[in-house]
Design a protein around this motif. Structure first.
Motif, PDB file in Angstrom:
ATOM      1  N   THR A 143       0.829  -1.209   0.000  1.00  0.00           N
ATOM      2  CA  THR A 143       0.000   0.000   0.000  1.00  0.00           C
ATOM      3  C   THR A 143       0.858   1.252   0.000  1.00  0.00           C
ATOM      4  OG1 THR A 143      -1.707  -1.189   1.252  1.00  0.00           O
ATOM      5  CG2 THR A 143      -1.844   1.215   1.211  1.00  0.00           C
ATOM      6  N   ALA A 144       1.918   1.257   0.809  1.00  0.00           N
ATOM      7  CA  ALA A 144       2.819   2.412   0.864  1.00  0.00           C
ATOM      8  C   ALA A 144       3.466   2.670  -0.500  1.00  0.00           C
ATOM      9  CB  ALA A 144       3.888   2.188   1.926  1.00  0.00           C
ATOM     10  N   ALA A 145       3.865   1.593  -1.180  1.00  0.00           N
ATOM     11  CA  ALA A 145       4.475   1.749  -2.497  1.00  0.00           C
ATOM     12  C   ALA A 145       3.471   2.305  -3.502  1.00  0.00           C
ATOM     13  CB  ALA A 145       5.017   0.407  -2.970  1.00  0.00           C
ATOM     14  N   ILE A 150       1.219   7.040  -6.630  1.00  0.00           N
ATOM     15  CA  ILE A 150       0.120   7.977  -6.861  1.00  0.00           C
ATOM     16  C   ILE A 150       0.558   9.418  -6.614  1.00  0.00           C
ATOM     17  CG2 ILE A 150      -2.158   8.704  -6.028  1.00  0.00           C
ATOM     18  CD1 ILE A 150      -2.622   5.687  -5.324  1.00  0.00           C
ATOM     19  N   LEU A 151       1.278   9.628  -5.505  1.00  0.00           N
ATOM     20  CA  LEU A 151       1.631  10.988  -5.096  1.00  0.00           C
ATOM     21  C   LEU A 151       2.858  11.529  -5.815  1.00  0.00           C
ATOM     22  CD1 LEU A 151       1.025  10.609  -1.247  1.00  0.00           C
ATOM     23  CD2 LEU A 151      -0.471  11.706  -2.929  1.00  0.00           C
ATOM     24  N   PHE A 152       3.833  10.654  -6.075  1.00  0.00           N
ATOM     25  CA  PHE A 152       5.115  11.119  -6.618  1.00  0.00           C
ATOM     26  C   PHE A 152       5.490  10.427  -7.920  1.00  0.00           C
ATOM     27  CE2 PHE A 152       5.378  11.102  -1.894  1.00  0.00           C
ATOM     28  CZ  PHE A 152       5.311  12.464  -1.693  1.00  0.00           C
ATOM     29  N   GLY A 153       4.512   9.746  -8.557  1.00  0.00           N
ATOM     30  CA  GLY A 153       4.788   8.986  -9.763  1.00  0.00           C
ATOM     31  C   GLY A 153       5.443   9.765 -10.895  1.00  0.00           C
ATOM     32  N   PRO A 154       5.090  11.045 -11.128  1.00  0.00           N
ATOM     33  CA  PRO A 154       5.733  11.766 -12.233  1.00  0.00           C
ATOM     34  C   PRO A 154       7.233  11.961 -12.063  1.00  0.00           C
ATOM     35  CG  PRO A 154       3.664  12.820 -11.630  1.00  0.00           C
ATOM     36  CD  PRO A 154       3.949  11.792 -10.571  1.00  0.00           C
ATOM     37  N   ALA A 192       9.312   7.029  -8.697  1.00  0.00           N
ATOM     38  CA  ALA A 192       8.616   5.908  -9.327  1.00  0.00           C
ATOM     39  C   ALA A 192       9.485   4.653  -9.323  1.00  0.00           C
ATOM     40  CB  ALA A 192       8.221   6.275 -10.756  1.00  0.00           C
ATOM     41  N   PHE A 193      10.763   4.834  -9.592  1.00  0.00           N
ATOM     42  CA  PHE A 193      11.699   3.706  -9.604  1.00  0.00           C
ATOM     43  C   PHE A 193      11.800   3.087  -8.210  1.00  0.00           C
ATOM     44  CE2 PHE A 193      15.586   1.363  -9.857  1.00  0.00           C
ATOM     45  CZ  PHE A 193      15.769   1.051 -11.203  1.00  0.00           C
ATOM     46  N   ALA A 194      11.982   3.939  -7.190  1.00  0.00           N
ATOM     47  CA  ALA A 194      12.120   3.443  -5.817  1.00  0.00           C
ATOM     48  C   ALA A 194      10.835   2.775  -5.336  1.00  0.00           C
ATOM     49  CB  ALA A 194      12.508   4.585  -4.891  1.00  0.00           C
ATOM     50  N   ALA A 195       9.692   3.359  -5.675  1.00  0.00           N
ATOM     51  CA  ALA A 195       8.417   2.780  -5.249  1.00  0.00           C
ATOM     52  C   ALA A 195       8.178   1.422  -5.901  1.00  0.00           C
ATOM     53  CB  ALA A 195       7.274   3.733  -5.588  1.00  0.00           C
ATOM     54  N   THR A 196       8.604   1.274  -7.157  1.00  0.00           N
ATOM     55  CA  THR A 196       8.468  -0.019  -7.837  1.00  0.00           C
ATOM     56  C   THR A 196       9.310  -1.086  -7.145  1.00  0.00           C
ATOM     57  OG1 THR A 196       8.068   1.109  -9.952  1.00  0.00           O
ATOM     58  CG2 THR A 196       8.706  -1.211 -10.042  1.00  0.00           C
ATOM     59  N   PRO A 232      -3.602   4.937 -16.231  1.00  0.00           N
ATOM     60  CA  PRO A 232      -2.801   4.086 -15.346  1.00  0.00           C
ATOM     61  C   PRO A 232      -2.850   4.477 -13.877  1.00  0.00           C
ATOM     62  CG  PRO A 232      -1.387   5.468 -16.716  1.00  0.00           C
ATOM     63  CD  PRO A 232      -2.770   5.598 -17.258  1.00  0.00           C
ATOM     64  N   THR A 233      -3.027   5.748 -13.567  1.00  0.00           N
ATOM     65  CA  THR A 233      -3.073   6.150 -12.159  1.00  0.00           C
ATOM     66  C   THR A 233      -4.311   5.588 -11.463  1.00  0.00           C
ATOM     67  OG1 THR A 233      -1.847   8.183 -12.648  1.00  0.00           O
ATOM     68  CG2 THR A 233      -3.067   8.106 -10.572  1.00  0.00           C
ATOM     69  N   GLY A 234      -5.436   5.490 -12.187  1.00  0.00           N
ATOM     70  CA  GLY A 234      -6.635   4.910 -11.605  1.00  0.00           C
ATOM     71  C   GLY A 234      -6.425   3.472 -11.170  1.00  0.00           C
TER      72      GLY A 234
END
Length: 410
Positions: free
Chosen positions: A300-302, A307-311, A316-320, A377-379
Motif C-alpha cells: 500500500t505504501a508503495a 500515486i503521489l510522486f509517480g511523475p 517511481a523507480f524506488a516505489a516499484t 494508469p493512475t486509476g
C-alpha cells in the motif's frame, strides 16, 4: 503442526487423505519443485513485460491484451479443486510431470498465436498447470520433509516465484525488444522443458493414500483460520495484480521512462521480490499473520508513493522496487499461514488457496483493464492501494487475534 486459529473444522473420516509426513527431508526434490514454479511463474508474468508489443501486433488495446493474465488465472482458479478431486490415487509425481508438460505446450502455442483469442486459449493451458501446481504445493511439501521443516520447504518452493519476478519482467522486456514477444514465449517453453527434466530425475514416488472428497473441501471452508487466509489473499492479490499487470504502461506514461529504464525498474521490482521472500519467510516462521499483514501494508505504501510522486522518475523507480520487496514476502507468508492452519487438510486447503490467488489475479487484471482504458494508469494504482490495505486489515486484525488466542491456549 498445531492450528493457528480458534477452533478446527469438524473432524470427519474423509479428512485424513494425506500420506504420512516424511521421516527425512528430500531437499533435492524440494528444489526441483522450486525450479518448476520458477518456470510456471516466469511464463505467467511474461505478458506484464510484453503487454505493449503484444497489443500492437494483435491490434487490440492494452486492457484487452492484459486479459492474457486474466485467462490464465480464471482457468487456474478452476483447475486446482478439479485436479485435487479428480486425482484419486494417482501418484502425485506423475501429476507434477504432466503439469510441467502443459507449460511447455502453452509456451509453444502462445508463440504461434495469430489472434488474441488464440493467445487466450494457450494461456488457459498454462492456467491449468499453474492452478494444479499451486493446489498441490503445500501437500507436496508435507510429503517431502518432516513437519518441522515445512516452513523452510515452502519458502524454498516459493523462492522460485521470487526468482521468476527477478528474471521474468526485465528479461521479458529485454528479450521482447531483442527477439520479439513470440520468441520470448518460446524461450519460456524451453525453460519449462528443462524444469521437467530436472523433476523427472529428482522427484520420488508420491502415491496417494486415499482420494480427497468434497467433504474435505467443506471442512476447509468451515475452518476459521483458512477463511482468514483466503479473504486476505483475495483482497491483497487482486489489488497487487491490478497494479502489476499495467505497471509498464504506468511507467511509460506517468514518469515517462524509456524501454531500457522500464526494464531496470522491473528488475528492481524482481530483486526486491527475492529479498522480500527471504525476509517474509523468516518473519512468517514466527508469525505468519504479522508477516502477511506487514507485507500488504508495504505494498500500500508503495502504491501511494506512485500515486503521489509517480511523475518523478526517481520516486517511481524506488516505489516499484519497494512494491517488489513487499509483495515478495506475501505468498510465502500466507502459504505458511495456510499450512499451519490445517495440515490435515493440505490438498483441499491448498486447492482453495490456489483458487483464491487465481480468482484475485483474474479479478485484479480484469478490473485493472477496465480502469486503465477508462481512467488511465493512475486509476489502476489507486484501486491497488485500496484493495491491498483492506487485505492488510483482515490479517492484522483477525489473523493476529487468532494467533494471540493460540498462544494463550498453548
Amino acid at each position: 503442526m498445531t492450528d493457528i486459529a480458534s477452533a478446527r473444522g469438524p473432524a470427519e473420516p474423509t479428512i485424513a487423505v494425506q500420506a504420512p509426513p516424511a521421516e527425512r527431508a528430500r531437499w533435492t526434490a524440494v528444489f526441483s519443485l522450486s525450479f518448476g514454479v520458477f518456470g510456471l511463474v516466469t511464463a505467467e508474468f511474461l505478458p506484464v513485460s510484453l503487454l505493449t508489443p503484444i497489443a500492437a501486433e494483435l491490434d487490440v488495446s492494452n486492457g484487452t491484451a492484459g486479459q492474457a493474465i486474466t485467462a490464465t488465472a480464471v482457468v487456474a482458479a478452476i483447475a486446482g479443486p478439479l485436479l485435487v478431486l479428480g486425482s484419486g490415487r494417482l501418484d502425485r509425481r506423475l501429476i507434477v510431470w504432466v503439469l510441467m508438460a502443459l507449460l511447455v505446450v502453452s509456451g509453444i502455442l502462445s508463440a504461434r498465436a495469430a489472434s488474441v483469442f488464440e493467445l487466450l486459449l494457450a494461456r488457459g493451458l498454462l492456467g491449468f498447470a499453474l492452478g494444479g501446481f499451486w493446489a498441490m504445493m503445500t501437500a507436496l511439501a508435507l510429503r517431502l520433509v518432516p513437519p518441522a521443516d515445512v516452513p523452510r520447504a515452502i519458502s524454498i518452493i516459493i523462492m522460485g516465484v521470487s526468482a521468476a519476478t527477478v528474471c521474468a519482467a526485465p528479461l521479458g522486456a529485454a528479450l521482447g525488444e531483442l527477439w520479439g514477444w513470440r520468441a520470448t514465449f518460446l524461450a519460456a517453453s524451453g525453460l519449462g522443458a528443462v524444469a521437467l527434466l530436472v523433476q523427472l530425475a529428482a522427484l520420488p514416488s508420491l502415491p496417494a493414500t486415499a482420494a480427497p472428497g468434497l467433504s474435505a473441501f467443506g471442512a476447509a471452508l468451515s475452518h476459521r483460520g483458512i477463511l482468514i487466509g483466503l479473504g486476505t489473499v483475495i483482497l491483497v492479490v487482486s489489488g497487487h495484480f491490478a497494479g502489476l499487470t499495467f505497471i509498464r504502461p504506468f511507467l511509460e506514461e506517468v514518469p515517462r521512462l524509456n524501454a531500457a529504464t522500464v526494464s531496470l525498474a522491473l528488475l528492481a521490482f524482481g530483486v526486491g521480490g527475492f529479498a522480500g521472500n527471504v525476509a517474509g519467510g523468516a518473519v512468517a516462521a514466527r508469525s505468519p499473520a504479522l508477516a502477511a499483514g506487514s507485507a500488504a501494508v508495504l505494498v500500500t505504501a508503495a502504491a501511494l508513493a506512485l500515486i503521489l510522486f509517480g511523475p518523478v522518475a526517481e520516486f517511481a523507480f524506488a516505489a516499484t522496487a519497494l512494491w517488489g520487496f513487499a509483495f515478495g514476502a506475501f505468498p510465502v507468508s500466507v502459504s505458511i499461514w495456510n499450512a499451519r492452519a490445517a495440515p490435515e487438510l493440505a490438498e483441499s486447503s491448498g486447492a482453495l488457496l490456489s483458487s483464491s490467488f487465481q480468482v484475485a489475479i483474474a479479478s485484479g487484471a480484469m478490473i485493472g483493464g477496465l480502469l486503465i482504458d477508462g481512467l488511465g494508469p493512475t486509476g489502476v494504482i489507486v484501486y491497488a492501494a485500496l484493495a491491498v490495505v483492506a487485505g492488510a486489515g483482515v490479517m492484522l486484525v483477525l489473523g493476529r487475534a487468532a494467533e494471540r488466542r493460540r498462544a494463550a491456549a498453548a
